[in-house]
Design a protein around this motif. Structure first.
Motif, mmCIF file in Angstrom:
data_model
loop_
_atom_site.group_PDB
_atom_site.id
_atom_site.type_symbol
_atom_site.label_atom_id
_atom_site.label_comp_id
_atom_site.label_asym_id
_atom_site.label_seq_id
_atom_site.Cartn_x
_atom_site.Cartn_y
_atom_site.Cartn_z
ATOM 1 N N ARG A 119 48.942 72.936 1.304
ATOM 2 C CA ARG A 119 48.195 73.926 2.685
ATOM 3 C C ARG A 119 47.523 74.395 1.198
ATOM 4 N NH1 ARG A 119 53.600 74.547 3.696
ATOM 5 N NH2 ARG A 119 54.532 71.926 4.386
ATOM 6 N N TYR A 120 46.411 74.235 1.045
ATOM 7 C CA TYR A 120 45.263 74.963 0.511
ATOM 8 C C TYR A 120 44.174 75.178 2.392
ATOM 9 C CZ TYR A 120 45.040 72.239 -3.734
ATOM 10 O OH TYR A 120 45.438 71.418 -5.072
ATOM 11 N N GLY A 121 43.994 76.713 1.940
ATOM 12 C CA GLY A 121 43.222 76.834 2.880
ATOM 13 C C GLY A 121 44.120 77.362 3.811
ATOM 14 N N MET A 122 45.601 77.446 3.648
ATOM 15 C CA MET A 122 46.613 76.831 5.242
ATOM 16 C C MET A 122 46.567 78.762 5.377
ATOM 17 S SD MET A 122 48.605 76.464 7.399
ATOM 18 C CE MET A 122 48.288 74.657 7.726
ATOM 19 N N ARG A 182 40.500 77.012 -1.408
ATOM 20 C CA ARG A 182 41.665 76.516 -2.716
ATOM 21 C C ARG A 182 42.367 77.065 -3.370
ATOM 22 N NH1 ARG A 182 40.576 70.426 -1.887
ATOM 23 N NH2 ARG A 182 39.206 70.364 0.354
#
Lengths: 451, 232
Positions: free
Chosen positions: A153-156, A196
């Motif tokens: 979920r980096y940047g989600m 991130r």
């Protein structure tokens, strides 16, 4: 893998008394020696380099007396495909049956992502984000953008989720079924680190499992949440590695996926262990028939679209994948090569980092002379996103012409009318995996005549 | 944008979650700002994807992903919450009077999650900036790969707390069954004391900040080193 891994390309003629072992060939010996020096497995990019049964082992049966061909260049052969019309209010309408696979900003430079968007948009197809989120450049240059929901979920974020044209829940990747990922610290620029939420220069691990769901029943609820957040507007894809596709596809379809993305073991990666790339998962050739059978058993073939990826290089590969029952193919490694990766014009630059054009696979290292798999600003500045985009469009255009040429020769007015009956196999292995007869016979190993 | 102050009541025994969420989403561009949801019946994805400073009270238990990816809204759950409460929350606050199941506040980027009861396993997994305050205990593998933000536990923590943690601050008042890889106890300095007091006050949890211990990253596993292979 650097020069050691490129041993097959070394010169050296035959001399009396020199017999190379088939088992302990130069690659195997070099790798043992490297492990002995470094004490760690090899991490690299690219995809599987070993030979596996592949679309090259299949042939299409052109029309003759018993079949009627269509006129090349004259008679219509449709290439459009709709993805995600099972539940989504706004399915994706593609003009060609080839999409660009998920590749992250972080693994790739921002100009490289821009080039992928430009090329895909010029051809009326989609491109896909990756671990690390969606960049404005990517969104801006991609008419149709698929937003990946990955375990890290980096940047989600929900704004990008709502900005996307489709959502792809990534369960696995063909290069590393069951594995997570790692973006090494040397590729973590300030911008990548900020996106991130991690310090600069830290190795960024991508988990192998999602943090908030653990099985197919949970997946169904997760897909429901994503639909709620996006008001049921966009299609939800589920991407998986090819390992047990009959069951995995059935579970994903039952969980409510609009589209299944099936990535064979040949599929590329920005970085993972070589032992993973070469030894886990099954070839796409074997995976497609299982996936199609699974969807047919559920009455969902062509209702839940099947996009396949992993080792697709040409229109011939794509045509054969479509004939086996896929609705579209996706390209990753080939797209990178099209925009400039492994360009012989950079031979001297490759030599400086101990490799050679045609062999370069250290995409994890961030030293890419082509400015594609890097976050080094000076290297990335070498890359021209407009030229890269044009080259990608050219490549896709040529692939489409190849698919149409083959489809017309088989008498098909739509590329998705290609079917297993149009195929034969050159080898017993490929015949068994692809479930098409060995050329010149009616024999499909593993199937009775009644099947 | 026009707003209304009247309380809008939605009965989920009569109305679908889809209709509720659509109305809540539409309220971002005007309409009722205060909502009461009754008879939630453990349904999933209630109030998911809110994108406005709404005030939502839910009278009863909720299923998976309640207030998922919340932005700006305040959501109060007067009951227990299922898996993935406020997952990937961006801002606003989500408060649960009872207990929360697995992965509460997972990957949250911002905002505040308050669980007045206990939280199950993987509370705050991969959290990226959210602050989480738990009145009771947390289960195993809480704050796994936690990147940013703070996790406050007023009770006890289960096994492998903070495994593979990055920069999240963890405060625990009770016992810790075990610490995960690269997670160590750290001193509570002035900044951390202030952060802890502020979070307890903001969440309305009555606990003495002086009784807490702090845990965080040793930063030994930030870059792969073969000599640390046994620690992963």
């Amino acid at each position: 893998m650097g020069a050691n891994g490129s041993g097959n390309g070394a010169a050296g003629g035959w001399s009396p008394g020199l017999r190379e072992s088939a088992l302990f060939d130069r690659n195997a010996i070099a790798e043992i020696q490297r492990k002995a020096r470094e004490g760690i497995y090899d991490i690299r990019g690219f995809g599987a380099k070993r030979k596996v049964p592949h679309f090259d082992d299949l042939l299409l049966l052109g029309a003759s007396v018993s079949r009627y061909p269509l006129e090349g260049y004259r008679e219509r052969c449709d290439t459009s495909v709709t993805l995600g019309d099972r539940f989504a209010r706004e399915p994706i309408e593609l003009e060609i049956p080839i999409t660009i696979a998920g590749m992250s900003f972080g693994a790739l430079s921002a100009p490289a992502k821009e080039a992928l968007g430009r090329g895909a948009s010029a051809m009326g197809t989609s491109t896909t984000t990756g671990d690390g989120g969606m960049t404005p450049e990517e969104r801006g240059h991609s008419d149709k953008l698929v937003y990946q929901l990955l375990p890290s979920r980096y940047g989600m974020n929900p704004d990008d989720l709502r900005r996307a044209d489709a959502i792809e829940v990534v369960v696995g990747q063909g290069a590393k079924p069951g594995g997570g990922g790692m973006l090494l610290g040397q590729k973590i620029s300030d911008r990548v680190a900020e996106m991130r939420d991690l310090p600069k220069g830290v190795d960024q691990r991508s988990a192998c499992r999602h943090p908030d769901w653990t099985g197919p029943d949970d997946l169904e609820i997760k897909i429901g949440e994503l639909r709620e957040i996006t008001d049921w507007r966009v299609p939800i894809y589920v991407k998986m590695a090819a390992s047990r596709p009959y069951f995995d596809v059935a579970l994903a379809a039952k969980a409510g996926a609009d589209v299944i993305v099936l990535d064979g073991m040949e599929g590329g990666t920005a970085a993972t262990q070589d032992v993973f790339i070469e030894h886990v998962g099954i070839p796409l050739l074997a995976a497609i028939p299982e996936a199609v059978e699974s969807l047919k058993d559920l009455g969902l073939h062509r209702k839940v679209q099947l996009v396949v990826s992993g080792g697709i290089r040409s229109g011939a590969d794509a045509a054969k994948a479509l004939a086996l029952g896929a609705d579209a193919v996706s390209v990753g490694v080939a797209a990178m090569i099209a925009i400039g990766d492994n360009d012989p014009a950079l031979e001297a630059e490759y030599a400086k980092i101990g490799t050679a054009a045609g062999f370069y696979d250290d995409w994890q290292a961030g030293q890419d002379p082509a400015g594609i798999s890097t976050q080094d600003e000076a290297l990335a500045a070498r890359f021209d996103p407009e030229l890269g985009g044009r080259r990608l469009a050219n490549y896709l255009r040529a692939m489409v012409l190849e698919i149409q040429t083959l489809a017309r020769a088989c008498g098909k007015s739509d590329v998705r009318n290609l079917e297993p009956e149009d195929l034969v196999s050159l080898t017993i292995e490929a015949a068994a995996m692809a479930r098409v007869p060995l050329a010149g016979t009616k024999w499909i190993p593993g199937l009775d005549e009644d099947d | 944008m026009s707003t209304e102050t009247a309380l809008e009541v939605v009965d989920l025994s009569q109305t679908s979650v889809r209709e509720l969420n659509q109305r809540l989403h539409d309220a971002a561009s005007g309409g009722p700002q205060a909502w009461q949801v009754v008879h939630p019946g453990g349904l999933h994805s209630i109030a998911a994807g809110l994108d406005a400073p709404l005030d939502v009270d839910i009278d009863g238990h909720v299923g998976y992903y309640c207030a998922g990816m919340n932005k700006e809204a305040t959501v109060r759950i007067h009951g227990n919450a299922g898996v993935g409460l406020a997952e990937n929350i961006m801002s606003g606050s989500v408060v649960v009077d009872g207990d929360a199941s697995q992965s509460a506040g997972a990957t949250g980027h911002g905002g505040l999650v308050v669980i007045r009861g206990n939280a199950s396993t993987r509370c705050g997994i991969s959290m990226k900036g959210v602050n989480i305050v738990v009145g009771g205990d947390v289960g195993n593998l809480s704050a796994f790969m936690a990147q940013k933000g703070a996790l406050v536990v007023c009770g006890d923590a289960g096994e492998a707390l903070g495994d593979s943690i990055y920069e999240t601050h963890i405060y625990v008042r009770g016992s810790v069954a075990s610490l995960g890889a690269d997670c160590i106890e750290k001193e509570i300095g002035e900044f951390h004391a202030g952060e802890l007091s502020g979070l307890l006050e903001e969440s309305g949890v009555d606990a003495d900040p002086g009784e807490f211990r702090r845990y965080g990253t040793a930063r030994r596993l930030y870059n792969f080193d073969i000599d640390n292979a046994g620690d992963y």
